[in-house]
Enzyme design. Sequence first.
Site: not given
Ligand SMILES: Nc1ncnc2c1ncn2[C@@H]1O[C@H](COP(=O)(O)OS(=O)(=O)O)[C@@H](OP(=O)(O)O)[C@H]1O
Length: 647
Positions: A130-131, A184, A187, A560
């Site tokens: 293994c290098p 090793n 020597d 998500s």
């Molecule tokens: N750092 C950061 N990034 C994104 N969003 C933030 C953050 N901090 C607070 N919020 C608020 O939290 C809402 C998103 O929550 P989620 O549970 O949908 O997020 S995730 O799916 O887990 O990424 C999101 O709501 P929505 O605007 O309805 O999407 C934001 O209001």
Amino acid sequence: MGHSKGNASAVLAFSKADSPFPIPDSRPSAVASYLQQHEHKSQLRFITCGSVDDGKSTLIGRLLHDTQLLFADQLAALDADSRRHGTRNGEVDFALLVDGLAAEREQGITIDVAYRFFGTEKRKFIVADCPGHEQYTRNMATGASTADLAVVLVDARKGLLTQTRRHSYIVSLLGIRHVLLAVNKMDLVDFDQAVFERIVGEYRELAEKLGIEHVQAIPLSALNGDNLIAASTATPWYRGPSVLEHLETVDVARDASALGLRLPVQWVNRPHQDFRGFAGTIAAGSVRPGDEIVALPSGRRSRVQRIVSADGDLAQAVAGQAITLTLDDELDISRGDIIAGAAQPPEVADQFAAHLLWMDSKPLLPGRFYWLKIGARTVSASITEIKHKIDVNTQAQLAAKQLELNEVAYCNLGLDQPIAFEAYRDNRELGSFILIDRQTNATVAAGTLDFALRRAANIHWQAVDVDKAARARSKQQRPRCVWFTGLSGSGKSTIANLVDAQLHALGHHSFILDGDNVRHGLNKDLGFTDGDRVENIRRVAEVAKLMTDAGLIVLVSFISPFRAERQLARELFEDGEFVEVHVDTPLAEAERRDVKGLYAKARAGKIPNFTGIDSPYEAPQAPELRLATLDEDAQALAQRVIDYLRD
Ligand SMILES: Nc1ncnc2c1ncn2[C@@H]1O[C@H](COP(=O)(O)OS(=O)(=O)O)[C@@H](OP(=O)(O)O)[C@H]1O
Ligand SMILES: Nc1ncnc2c1ncn2[C@@H]1O[C@H](COP(=O)(O)OP(=O)(O)O)[C@@H](O)[C@H]1O
């Protein structure tokens, strides 16, 4: 072709006359004849640990040269050969040469391990070289995963180094029980016995801590050949074997027969109606016709009828042999199952404590699902908890929320279905696994199973009388999970609300799960790190699943941001039940709307990890619906969702 020198004899010679070392020849015929000649000798696979400075290359070079070895090649060439010239007909077992973490190469990861072959009258040897470099840990783990012994090189002038400790730790983690400690460059310290004894004493202490059972220490000068092939006159105080003598005689056999038969089923052989055979290579134990077996994980029993091999039917087969079994009864056994002796079958479980070596540049996220490949079986798995990570230099246990490249941790591992397994210390084949990223198909970790956290058999699904179909019928609707994904402010909540109102007006039973709301209750312990988002989505997906089981049409509205978790959510549902809706709004537009003023704050650096700003959003590649909010108004887009659900 053969030469002889001392007790070592040449096995192959393709050397060019003027070359000090033989020139590798990877012609398939050469490989084949090598293997045929040596098929019936015992074999030792070992790995060398240490750096070029410690004399590793010299040691290997001399061993190869002095045994007149003549066969050396790069893994890649062999791999290509073995693909071209299959192994099925029982003629050439190229797997002998290149198994390693074969799956890893299939997954397209470059592992820089060179396997070299040599042999003497007594044994044939395969050494994984293994290098160093940055990827050393991964390379070493690959080489070590099939090795029986590790040669650990130490420079007599320097003694044990941090890297000696690191290598020895990985050696022990991967279940190697035999270390040849090569002290090793003796020597350069005038073959001083005291220097040797001091280093050996320190190493034995380390080996004991790590649980390495057998250590043979040898004072060496690889450069001059002292104690390499034969005893050296320079070390009259040393009475032990030379390096080659030890490699030729060390007994590394594991008492695998004590476990009983273990046959991982590679494929089901059904050439015609009257024959149904289960083919694979016996991992442990032996088998005879008439033996009672159990198929796992199903637990169904039968007896062995015939043992079919390339040489006809056998009266017995043992570990290492490739065979096909036929059984007295028609059992439903498929690829990846294990056929085991009925007396002492392996356990079946879906939750484990395991060691994990993380090998990807992106960190491990607990809760994210990966493919887990163990033997011939592939299941879905996630790390449910990192117990601690381990400093491989000092063996200290450290708290950790995620794992970075080359880090090792002790973890809890959860699978989506039970598997037959054995602890790695008892059976390396049934106890070691790799994890594969579901998006990129790259191998991201190698691991070893320690023990089962609970027996799968002890957790049962509660049977219910009123099932999903009955609930759906009484509601006169098809249960669905409509999953809205998109940037913050893209329009998820707005559209989901309109859809919900419309469904309600039509007499349907629906419910909205919204990020903002769920994060106030069920998920109030979670923030916005990648790891927390993974867990956030995992929980919501499970809740949505329960709601569809209750017959509802669930509207999930979460950013998500990761493909992996949306895929995980999808897999919880039946075909057609999960409807992914991409609420597609360009970042600039979402930022312009800035409904909650969060983008402004994020730009001002007041909200870290904000999606689209400094945290990624992975857009869906093939959603059921894509709603472009710049093109149509919310009402029209909601109608498109309703239309889709109607169809
Ligand atoms: N750092 C950061 N990034 C994104 N969003 C933030 C953050 N901090 C607070 N919020 C608020 O939290 C809402 C998103 O929550 P989620 O549970 O949908 O997020 S995730 O799916 O887990 O990424 C999101 O709501 P929505 O605007 O309805 O999407 C934001 O209001
Ligand atoms: N075509 C459209 N679809 C959805 N919302 C839109 C559209 N055009 C403008 N908007 C506005 O965008 C904002 C989206 O906010 P919201 O629904 O809370 O987004 P999210 O839930 O994705 O964070 C609302 O103020 C909404 O009125």
